[in-house]
Design an enzyme around this catalytic site. Structure first.
Site, PDB file in Angstrom:
ATOM      1  N   TYR A  32      -0.047 -30.168 -11.017  1.00 25.43           N
ATOM      2  CA  TYR A  32       1.010 -29.240 -11.431  1.00 25.43           C
ATOM      3  C   TYR A  32       2.133 -29.323 -10.400  1.00 25.43           C
ATOM      4  O   TYR A  32       2.499 -28.347  -9.751  1.00 25.43           O
ATOM      5  CB  TYR A  32       0.477 -27.804 -11.605  1.00 25.43           C
ATOM      6  CG  TYR A  32       1.182 -27.111 -12.747  1.00 25.43           C
ATOM      7  CD1 TYR A  32       0.902 -27.472 -14.062  1.00 25.43           C
ATOM      8  CD2 TYR A  32       2.157 -26.154 -12.528  1.00 25.43           C
ATOM      9  CE1 TYR A  32       1.570 -26.883 -15.122  1.00 25.43           C
ATOM     10  CE2 TYR A  32       2.834 -25.559 -13.588  1.00 25.43           C
ATOM     11  CZ  TYR A  32       2.532 -25.934 -14.870  1.00 25.43           C
ATOM     12  OH  TYR A  32       3.203 -25.357 -15.923  1.00 25.43           O
ATOM     13  N   HIS A  34       5.332 -29.852  -7.964  1.00 26.79           N
ATOM     14  CA  HIS A  34       6.636 -29.221  -7.771  1.00 26.79           C
ATOM     15  C   HIS A  34       7.318 -29.927  -6.604  1.00 26.79           C
ATOM     16  O   HIS A  34       6.768 -30.900  -6.047  1.00 26.79           O
ATOM     17  CB  HIS A  34       6.467 -27.720  -7.550  1.00 26.79           C
ATOM     18  CG  HIS A  34       5.451 -27.371  -6.499  1.00 26.79           C
ATOM     19  ND1 HIS A  34       5.630 -27.664  -5.162  1.00 26.79           N
ATOM     20  CD2 HIS A  34       4.221 -26.778  -6.581  1.00 26.79           C
ATOM     21  CE1 HIS A  34       4.586 -27.262  -4.471  1.00 26.79           C
ATOM     22  NE2 HIS A  34       3.701 -26.725  -5.309  1.00 26.79           N
ATOM     23  N   HIS A  37       5.241 -30.766  -3.407  1.00 30.64           N
ATOM     24  CA  HIS A  37       4.470 -32.008  -3.500  1.00 30.64           C
ATOM     25  C   HIS A  37       5.398 -33.216  -3.361  1.00 30.64           C
ATOM     26  O   HIS A  37       5.077 -34.206  -2.694  1.00 30.64           O
ATOM     27  CB  HIS A  37       3.768 -32.097  -4.863  1.00 30.64           C
ATOM     28  CG  HIS A  37       2.768 -31.020  -5.132  1.00 30.64           C
ATOM     29  ND1 HIS A  37       2.973 -30.034  -6.064  1.00 30.64           N
ATOM     30  CD2 HIS A  37       1.536 -30.776  -4.603  1.00 30.64           C
ATOM     31  CE1 HIS A  37       1.914 -29.238  -6.115  1.00 30.64           C
ATOM     32  NE2 HIS A  37       1.028 -29.656  -5.229  1.00 30.64           N
ATOM     33  N   LYS A 152       3.039 -25.162   4.210  1.00 31.15           N
ATOM     34  CA  LYS A 152       2.845 -23.991   3.344  1.00 31.15           C
ATOM     35  C   LYS A 152       1.413 -23.455   3.485  1.00 31.15           C
ATOM     36  O   LYS A 152       1.180 -22.271   3.519  1.00 31.15           O
ATOM     37  CB  LYS A 152       3.153 -24.416   1.905  1.00 31.15           C
ATOM     38  CG  LYS A 152       2.423 -23.696   0.816  1.00 31.15           C
ATOM     39  CD  LYS A 152       3.115 -22.430   0.422  1.00 31.15           C
ATOM     40  CE  LYS A 152       2.601 -21.817  -0.846  1.00 31.15           C
ATOM     41  NZ  LYS A 152       1.294 -22.172  -1.302  1.00 31.15           N
ATOM     42  N   ASP A 153       0.449 -24.397   3.551  1.00 30.34           N
ATOM     43  CA  ASP A 153      -0.951 -24.024   3.746  1.00 30.34           C
ATOM     44  C   ASP A 153      -1.271 -24.218   5.233  1.00 30.34           C
ATOM     45  O   ASP A 153      -1.991 -25.145   5.616  1.00 30.34           O
ATOM     46  CB  ASP A 153      -1.850 -24.877   2.852  1.00 30.34           C
ATOM     47  CG  ASP A 153      -1.547 -24.659   1.382  1.00 30.34           C
ATOM     48  OD1 ASP A 153      -2.102 -23.744   0.794  1.00 30.34           O
ATOM     49  OD2 ASP A 153      -0.701 -25.399   0.825  1.00 30.34           O
ATOM     50  N   VAL A 179       8.632 -26.309   1.330  1.00 28.72           N
ATOM     51  CA  VAL A 179       9.800 -26.370   0.443  1.00 28.72           C
ATOM     52  C   VAL A 179       9.868 -25.062  -0.337  1.00 28.72           C
ATOM     53  O   VAL A 179       8.845 -24.578  -0.844  1.00 28.72           O
ATOM     54  CB  VAL A 179       9.700 -27.581  -0.518  1.00 28.72           C
ATOM     55  CG1 VAL A 179      10.879 -27.616  -1.475  1.00 28.72           C
ATOM     56  CG2 VAL A 179       9.620 -28.875   0.276  1.00 28.72           C
ATOM     57  N   SER A 188       4.908 -23.183  -5.219  1.00 23.57           N
ATOM     58  CA  SER A 188       3.456 -23.200  -5.393  1.00 23.57           C
ATOM     59  C   SER A 188       3.157 -23.397  -6.868  1.00 23.57           C
ATOM     60  O   SER A 188       3.886 -22.873  -7.725  1.00 23.57           O
ATOM     61  CB  SER A 188       2.876 -21.853  -4.930  1.00 23.57           C
ATOM     62  OG  SER A 188       1.556 -21.696  -5.429  1.00 23.57           O
ATOM     63  N   SER A 189       2.090 -24.124  -7.148  1.00 23.44           N
ATOM     64  CA  SER A 189       1.693 -24.293  -8.554  1.00 23.44           C
ATOM     65  C   SER A 189       1.407 -22.929  -9.167  1.00 23.44           C
ATOM     66  O   SER A 189       1.622 -22.708 -10.359  1.00 23.44           O
ATOM     67  CB  SER A 189       0.449 -25.178  -8.651  1.00 23.44           C
ATOM     68  OG  SER A 189       0.685 -26.406  -7.995  1.00 23.44           O
ATOM     69  N   ARG A 190       0.917 -21.995  -8.348  1.00 16.14           N
ATOM     70  CA  ARG A 190       0.557 -20.659  -8.861  1.00 16.14           C
ATOM     71  C   ARG A 190       1.782 -19.821  -9.227  1.00 16.14           C
ATOM     72  O   ARG A 190       1.634 -18.804  -9.906  1.00 16.14           O
ATOM     73  CB  ARG A 190      -0.322 -19.910  -7.854  1.00 16.14           C
ATOM     74  CG  ARG A 190      -1.717 -20.499  -7.730  1.00 16.14           C
ATOM     75  CD  ARG A 190      -2.650 -19.622  -6.924  1.00 16.14           C
ATOM     76  NE  ARG A 190      -4.027 -20.077  -7.012  1.00 16.14           N
ATOM     77  CZ  ARG A 190      -4.620 -20.902  -6.142  1.00 16.14           C
ATOM     78  NH1 ARG A 190      -3.950 -21.350  -5.094  1.00 16.14           N
ATOM     79  NH2 ARG A 190      -5.882 -21.278  -6.316  1.00 16.14           N
TER      80      ARG A 190
HETATM   81  P1  AMP Z   1      -1.945 -28.219  -3.789  1.00 17.58           P
HETATM   82  O1  AMP Z   1      -1.703 -29.087  -4.984  1.00 17.58           O
HETATM   83  O2  AMP Z   1      -1.423 -26.824  -3.954  1.00 17.58           O
HETATM   84  O3  AMP Z   1      -3.360 -28.303  -3.294  1.00 17.58           O
HETATM   85  O4  AMP Z   1      -1.052 -28.816  -2.625  1.00 17.58           O
HETATM   86  C1  AMP Z   1      -1.130 -30.169  -2.253  1.00 17.58           C
HETATM   87  C2  AMP Z   1      -0.393 -30.371  -0.954  1.00 17.58           C
HETATM   88  O5  AMP Z   1       0.963 -29.970  -1.110  1.00 17.58           O
HETATM   89  C3  AMP Z   1      -0.977 -29.535   0.191  1.00 17.58           C
HETATM   90  O6  AMP Z   1      -0.962 -30.287   1.379  1.00 17.58           O
HETATM   91  C4  AMP Z   1      -0.010 -28.384   0.269  1.00 17.58           C
HETATM   92  O7  AMP Z   1       0.079 -27.810   1.564  1.00 17.58           O
HETATM   93  C5  AMP Z   1       1.298 -29.057  -0.092  1.00 17.58           C
HETATM   94  N1  AMP Z   1       2.256 -28.070  -0.595  1.00 17.58           N
HETATM   95  C6  AMP Z   1       2.047 -27.123  -1.550  1.00 17.58           C
HETATM   96  N2  AMP Z   1       3.151 -26.347  -1.698  1.00 17.58           N
HETATM   97  C7  AMP Z   1       4.073 -26.811  -0.817  1.00 17.58           C
HETATM   98  C8  AMP Z   1       5.401 -26.433  -0.479  1.00 17.58           C
HETATM   99  N3  AMP Z   1       6.028 -25.427  -1.081  1.00 17.58           N
HETATM  100  N4  AMP Z   1       6.035 -27.141   0.478  1.00 17.58           N
HETATM  101  C9  AMP Z   1       5.417 -28.172   1.110  1.00 17.58           C
HETATM  102  N5  AMP Z   1       4.177 -28.579   0.841  1.00 17.58           N
HETATM  103  C10 AMP Z   1       3.494 -27.911  -0.105  1.00 17.58           C
END
Ligand code: AMP
Length: 290
Positions: A32, A34, A37, A152-153, A179, A188-190
């Site tokens: 998902y 954004h 990613h 972010k995490d 970002v 965030s995907s959420r």
């Molecule tokens: P996720 O798909 O949410 O597990 O995120 C995958 C990767 O993208 C993880 O390393 C997250 O920390 C990073 N990520 C998620 N949201 C953001 C954001 N807004 N800015 C930068 N990196 C992000």
């Protein structure tokens, strides 16, 4: 762009790439996609010969009652975005291939995983055991030279760095800045779950962190945290936690001294759990927005 569906196929691809002595960058995602990613994909594209993006909603990092079954998914859209960002290979295995019957191993980082999102009143330490186990599997399957994660995490980044160092992983771990949407909300995907009203209110999360930073430089850490929490409350948001910690150890920050301080927040807005953080540099008044 090629889609790889099984660990065995990923291993063959890696053997092939090794023969060509190319450098490989990995961006692990749950899909998902954004712009957050995308920033990781762009960095991976700029710094490596081959880019692998993993696409796997990892069931073991969700606890009972969390949003595993409703987590937003759109593989077709993700593949199109990944392709346009220059990804060469998508690694999208099925849960049953990642965790076949008889699977019995857990990779656990102690201490760092028991606070903030890892505390019993939050997602619990099992969340991070799920993350570190799947990241270990992804790093073993893809064997990248570099793996990219987002600030972010922040706690996840600290835990993964610790694990990579402790277990002597040879992959370089790169953490890239958060970002944000134009109004400051961390992507965030959420965010897709938020109603227009909740989306509007959610801007208070980043605003509360900025408020914390600005009060800190004048009035110190305790007053800053109080101001940040008050800002959130005034938007009708009760945080699960709103805490100041040192980013490398996640020990509680004292607010004296010159070490950077991580202020991290998790809060549910209308049932959607969001997290964000800011790094405050006590030695300067200028903001660093990781
Ligand atoms: P996720 O798909 O949410 O597990 O995120 C995958 C990767 O993208 C993880 O390393 C997250 O920390 C990073 N990520 C998620 N949201 C953001 C954001 N807004 N800015 C930068 N990196 C992000």
């Amino acid at each position: 762009m090629e889609v790889i569906r099984t660990p065995a196929a990923m291993h063959s691809l890696r053997d092939e790439l090794r023969g060509q002595t190319v450098t490989v960058g990995l961006v692990p995602t749950m899909g998902y996609l954004h712009e957050g990613h995308n920033s990781l994909l762009k960095a991976a594209r700029a710094e490596n010969d081959a880019v692998v993006m993993s696409l796997f909603v990892n069931p073991t990092q969700f606890k009972a009652g969390e949003d595993l079954s409703t987590y937003p998914r759109d593989e077709e859209r993700d593949l199109a975005i990944a392709e346009s960002s220059g990804v060469d290979f998508i690694y999208a295995p099925l849960p049953d291939d990642v965790y076949p019957s008889g699977f019995a191993t857990k990779v656990e980082v102690e201490g760092l995983t028991e606070v903030l999102c890892g505390s019993e009143t939050s997602r619990g330490p099992g969340h991070f055991a799920g993350v570190t186990t799947v990241v270990t599997k992804l790093l073993n399957a893809v064997d990248p030279d570099v793996a990219y994660f987002g600030q972010k995490d922040a706690q996840q980044a600290t835990v993964i760095r610790r694990m990579a160092e402790d277990l002597e992983f040879r992959t370089r771990i790169v953490i890239l800045p958060t970002v944000r949407e134009r109004d400051g909300l961390a992507m965030s995907s959420r965010n897709a779950y938020l109603s227009p009203e909740a989306r509007e209110r959610a801007t208070a999360i980043w605003a509360s962190l900025l408020e914390t930073e600005s009060v800190f430089s004048e009035s110190g850490l305790d007053a800053a945290l109080e101001a940040g929490r008050r800002h959130l409350q005034s938007a009708g948001i009760t945080p699960e936690y709103f805490e100041a910690r040192y980013p490398g150890t996640l020990d509680p920050a004292e607010g004296t001294g010159t070490d950077p301080i991580l202020v991290a927040v998790a809060a549910k807005v209308d049932g959607t759990r969001l997290i964000d953080n800011i790094l405050i540099e006590p030695s300067s008044t200028s903001r660093r927005n990781p």
